[in-house]
Design an enzyme around this catalytic site. Structure first.
Site, mmCIF file in Angstrom:
data_model
loop_
_atom_site.group_PDB
_atom_site.id
_atom_site.type_symbol
_atom_site.label_atom_id
_atom_site.label_comp_id
_atom_site.label_asym_id
_atom_site.label_seq_id
_atom_site.Cartn_x
_atom_site.Cartn_y
_atom_site.Cartn_z
ATOM 1 N N ALA A 125 0.813 -1.207 0.000
ATOM 2 C CA ALA A 125 0.000 0.000 0.000
ATOM 3 C C ALA A 125 0.852 1.265 0.000
ATOM 4 O O ALA A 125 2.075 1.234 0.132
ATOM 5 C CB ALA A 125 -0.943 -0.015 1.196
ATOM 6 N N HIS A 126 0.156 2.398 -0.131
ATOM 7 C CA HIS A 126 0.809 3.691 -0.302
ATOM 8 C C HIS A 126 1.730 4.043 0.862
ATOM 9 O O HIS A 126 1.443 3.778 2.007
ATOM 10 C CB HIS A 126 -0.246 4.800 -0.500
ATOM 11 N N ASN A 127 2.870 4.628 0.493
ATOM 12 C CA ASN A 127 3.873 5.127 1.431
ATOM 13 C C ASN A 127 4.570 4.035 2.238
ATOM 14 O O ASN A 127 5.289 4.340 3.200
ATOM 15 C CB ASN A 127 3.286 6.175 2.386
ATOM 16 N N SER B 173 1.925 2.987 4.832
ATOM 17 C CA SER B 173 3.005 3.511 5.662
ATOM 18 C C SER B 173 3.662 2.468 6.563
ATOM 19 O O SER B 173 4.146 2.785 7.655
ATOM 20 C CB SER B 173 2.504 4.695 6.518
#
Length: 330
Positions: free
Chosen positions: A243-245, A263
């Site tokens: 997932a993002h970051n 994250s």
């Protein structure tokens, strides 16, 4: 068909040859399926008993194990049978699909794209504005690479893969079929009026290091801002979600159906077992292992092995499972 004598294979592996066979080897195969023209391997004592019933003419054997070769059969003792078999597999690896032309006439390549020497671009590919492909990049048919993406030398992208805009891909990477790189991260918040969800724009990108391999149908989402990062040498199985970051260190492994929420940070050499789930904003430090099917809710220390749902120290979790089994039996 390419065949090899057992002596030729041993010369490659630099092992200890015990016994001999006049049979030329036509390929590798697992113990219970092997025929007389095959070579097989044994890396654990529990498989030794299968050798007598196997029809294989040769076996790669860990040097801490003992086995009698038998009539017209050979053993090559090596330090690690798995790694030795990998080298034998390379001998018999069929060639990749061939391109009749370097750039297929049905491919769409933007005028501003930079195409390195020796690139291959298959049928119905799309290469967007200001894309840079390094030397020897291969895009198999039906690959899309969107604007301002950079792909390093000798990277291979298999059919159906989509690489979204502004991604940075390193050298010698392999993306298998239908990989998604740089799609929107999953970001929503309840709207002010409480009657719906507001989409959070995802304006970052994905940065992937060198020698990274990503399995079929896996997804690496771009960051909300900054970058989702996959470090050098990471190996990612099929059907994995990143997932993002999220940030992965060097040489991490993620097995199939596992996933990182937003994250997440992985140190170097982290191993994530199949179907394991990692909660958002969690840090797993270098050398840690997450057992298959586990759910990680808290940070994991360097070198620690965790297991279970929610995940905790593996030894403690195993003791709990034993205690619960005893209660059931009572």
């Amino acid at each position: 068909m390419q065949t090899y004598t057992i002596e030729e294979i041993n010369d490659l592996l630099k092992g200890e040859l015990i016994g001999n066979t006049t049979q030329r080897i036509e390929g590798p195969e697992q113990l219970n399926h092997a025929k007389k023209h095959h070579i097989t391997f044994i890396g654990s004592s529990k498989y030794l008993k299968l050798w007598n019933d196997s029809k294989a003419s040769a076996v790669l054997l860990n040097d801490n194990l003992t086995l009698e070769p038998g009539d017209n059969r050979a053993i090559i003792k090596v330090k690690n049978a798995d790694l030795a078999m990998a080298r034998v597999l390379e001998l018999f690896n069929p060639p990749a699909p061939e391109f009749e032309t370097d750039i297929h006439p049905t491919a769409v390549v933007h005028d501003t794209a930079t195409i390195g020497n020796g690139c291959k671009i298959g049928a119905n590919c799309y290469v967007g504005k200001n894309v840079v492909l390094g030397s020897g990049v291969t895009l198999y048919p039906n690959v899309c690479v969107f604007d301002e993406t950079t792909i390093g030398d000798q990277t291979t992208v298999w059919s159906g893969t989509v690489i979204r805009e502004r991604c940075v891909i390193g050298n010698h990477c392999i993306f298998h079929t239908n990989v998604s790189i740089g799609a929107d991260g999953f970001g929503y918040r309840p709207s002010d009026d409480g009657r719906g969800l507001t989409k959070i724009p995802q304006i970052g990108n994905v940065i992937i290091g060198h020698h990274v391999e990503i399995g079929a149908n896996s997804c690496v989402d771009r960051a909300k801002f900054s970058s989702t990062i996959i470090g050098d040498g990471c190996k990612i199985d099929n059907l994995v979600q990143i997932a993002h970051n999220s940030v992965m260190g060097r040489s991490c492994i993620m097995a199939g159906h596992s996933g990182l929420a937003g994250s997440v940070t992985l140190g170097d050499g982290v191993i994530i077992g199949g179907s394991a789930s990692i909660k958002d904003h969690t840090t797993i430090e270098s050398g840690a292992t997450v057992g298959a099917g586990s759910g990680v809710m808290n940070n994991v220390k360097a070198g620690e092995t965790v297991l279970g749902y929610p995940a905790q120290d593996a030894k403690a979790m195993l003791k709990q499972w034993v205690a619960m089994r005893r209660l059931v039996k009572k």
